[in-house]
Design an enzyme around this catalytic site. Structure first.
Site, PDB file in Angstrom:
ATOM      1  N   TYR A 136      49.417  92.194  73.746  1.00 20.42           N
ATOM      2  CA  TYR A 136      49.769  92.738  72.235  1.00 20.42           C
ATOM      3  C   TYR A 136      51.171  93.301  72.368  1.00 20.42           C
ATOM      4  CZ  TYR A 136      45.284  91.888  70.274  1.00 20.42           C
ATOM      5  OH  TYR A 136      43.963  90.929  69.731  1.00 20.42           O
ATOM      6  N   LYS A 186      39.086  88.493  83.240  1.00 21.51           N
ATOM      7  CA  LYS A 186      39.218  87.230  83.466  1.00 21.51           C
ATOM      8  C   LYS A 186      39.612  86.904  84.907  1.00 21.51           C
ATOM      9  CE  LYS A 186      37.815  82.998  81.905  1.00 21.51           C
ATOM     10  NZ  LYS A 186      36.061  82.402  81.773  1.00 21.51           N
ATOM     11  N   ASP A 218      34.027  85.664  78.826  1.00 21.55           N
ATOM     12  CA  ASP A 218      33.111  84.637  77.923  1.00 21.55           C
ATOM     13  C   ASP A 218      31.805  85.119  78.435  1.00 21.55           C
ATOM     14  OD1 ASP A 218      33.556  84.127  80.712  1.00 21.55           O
ATOM     15  OD2 ASP A 218      33.814  82.047  80.196  1.00 21.55           O
ATOM     16  N   ASP A 242      39.647  94.061  71.726  1.00 17.37           N
ATOM     17  CA  ASP A 242      39.836  93.932  70.467  1.00 17.37           C
ATOM     18  C   ASP A 242      38.563  92.923  69.959  1.00 17.37           C
ATOM     19  OD1 ASP A 242      40.620  93.965  67.766  1.00 17.37           O
ATOM     20  OD2 ASP A 242      42.311  92.767  68.246  1.00 17.37           O
ATOM     21  N   ASP A 246      34.601  94.212  67.971  1.00 19.85           N
ATOM     22  CA  ASP A 246      34.365  93.886  66.571  1.00 19.85           C
ATOM     23  C   ASP A 246      33.160  93.010  66.763  1.00 19.85           C
ATOM     24  OD1 ASP A 246      36.391  95.037  65.381  1.00 19.85           O
ATOM     25  OD2 ASP A 246      37.823  93.102  65.237  1.00 19.85           O
TER      26      ASP A 246
END
Length: 356
Positions: A136, A186, A218, A242, A246
């Protein structure tokens, strides 16, 4: 304890008022609250969503209790003047690099979760998300691909210093969550992920009481939904955090119960504990459609105040008292419209106070 209270827009003042009432009922010695304008109301009164006087108040405080920002009247303003820029400005100016978001299904509300009730009942985790790095905030741009089409690119990076800093926050928080941290990355395909994993492992050496595990993002997404009870604290970067926060929030069933904290590396004054400076807020928005109607559920803001006492001031017992009062109110059927109930904002606040 100097606390800046920034109610903001929409339902922000209503829900913040109830949280302040709860804090007042604790009668904590040395606690002083200062209120300032932020968001759309600040623009209307001062010409900017984050006036200098509000920013100065926040800088001089030990913690910030935040309501919500967002006002449809301001939607046509230039982007830098819109209410939402206030929270982004506070994060930047106050150096808030760690986001803490708990996700817990309260007893009796399992049916509100999209998960099976017996699975939902096991969810009680905390996601610690790095907030100022990763893709980001990396360099980005658009260039011409070999075939002449547009190609977007974004740079993902983390330094060992950034990872170690957020890892320390997670390890500290884990002492209130069964001393378990699962670091999510990851590392099998990303060099950034490998640096993340190596650094977290190294940082864990200073915390022998913490049980550290690692998981690819994942798999973590699947495990949060299928076996959420295995997690205490989930530590991860900005992008993955992020998404996962959520995901976990949706599994709880209502955003009216979800608190959050954004924390920086400036310690609070030694006289009030060993915590870090933080901005504490419910994850819901300003909900202008019900603003002023007394319908908003203030429990997320009350729980945000509890997080503030725990993480910025080290007042674990007082934080637990507030959380226990909220749990008892819910168990007794005190619920707002977001939970299918008919209790209003003040009634919910009064119910929590009574049980406190």
């Amino acid at each position: 304890m100097k606390i800046a209270v920034l109610p903001g827009d929409g339902i922000g003042p209503e829900v913040t008022r109830e949280a302040v009432r709860v804090l007042g009922a604790l009668a904590l010695p040395g606690m002083t609250l200062f209120e300032g304008d932020v968001g759309g109301i600040a623009y209307k009164r001062h010409g900017h969503p984050l006036p200098l006087e509000t920013l100065t108040m926040a800088r001089e405080a030990d913690a910030v209790l935040f309501g919500a920002v967002g006002d449809p009247d301001c939607d046509a303003l230039d982007r830098h003047l819109r209410p939402e820029q206030a929270i982004l400005g506070l994060r930047k100016e106050l150096g808030l690099f760690a986001n803490l978001r708990p996700a817990k299904v309260f007893v009796g509300l399992e049916h509100l979760s999209p998960l099976r009730p017996e699975v939902a009942a096991t969810m009680d985790l905390l996601i610690v998300r790095e907030l100022t790095g990763d893709v980001y905030f990396g360099e980005k741009g658009v260039r011409a691909a070999l075939d002449g089409s547009r190609e977007g690119w974004d740079l993902m990076s983390y330094s060992e210093t950034e990872v170690r800093r957020i890892a320390q926050v997670a390890f500290r928080a884990a002492r209130g969550k069964d001393c378990r941290v699962c670091s999510v990355d990851k590392a099998n395909v990303l060099e950034t992920g490998q640096v993340w994993r190596d650094t977290v492992k190294d940082a864990a050496g200073s915390h022998p009481d913490i049980e550290l595990s690692h998981m690819y993002v994942d798999n973590a997404a699947m495990q949060i939904i299928s076996h959420p009870g295995q997690f205490g604290v989930i530590l991860t970067g900005n992008l993955f955090g992020d998404i996962l926060s959520d995901l976990a929030s949706a599994a709880v069933g209502s955003i009216g119960l979800l608190a959050s904290a954004s924390m920086g590396d400036r310690p609070t004054r030694e006289s009030v504990g060993q915590g870090l400076f933080g901005l504490y807020e419910p994850i819901h928005g300003s909900a202008p459609d019900i603003a002023g109607m007394g319908k908003a559920n203030p429990m997320a803001t009350i729980l945000s105040a509890a997080m503030m006492l725990r993480h910025s001031f080290g007042l674990e017992a007082e934080a637990a008292r507030i959380e226990g009062a909220v749990e008892r109110a819910l168990a007794d059927g005190i619920r707002g419209g977001d939970l299918g109930g008919a209790h209003g904002t003040e009634a919910i606040g009064a119910a929590v106070l009574e049980r406190l």
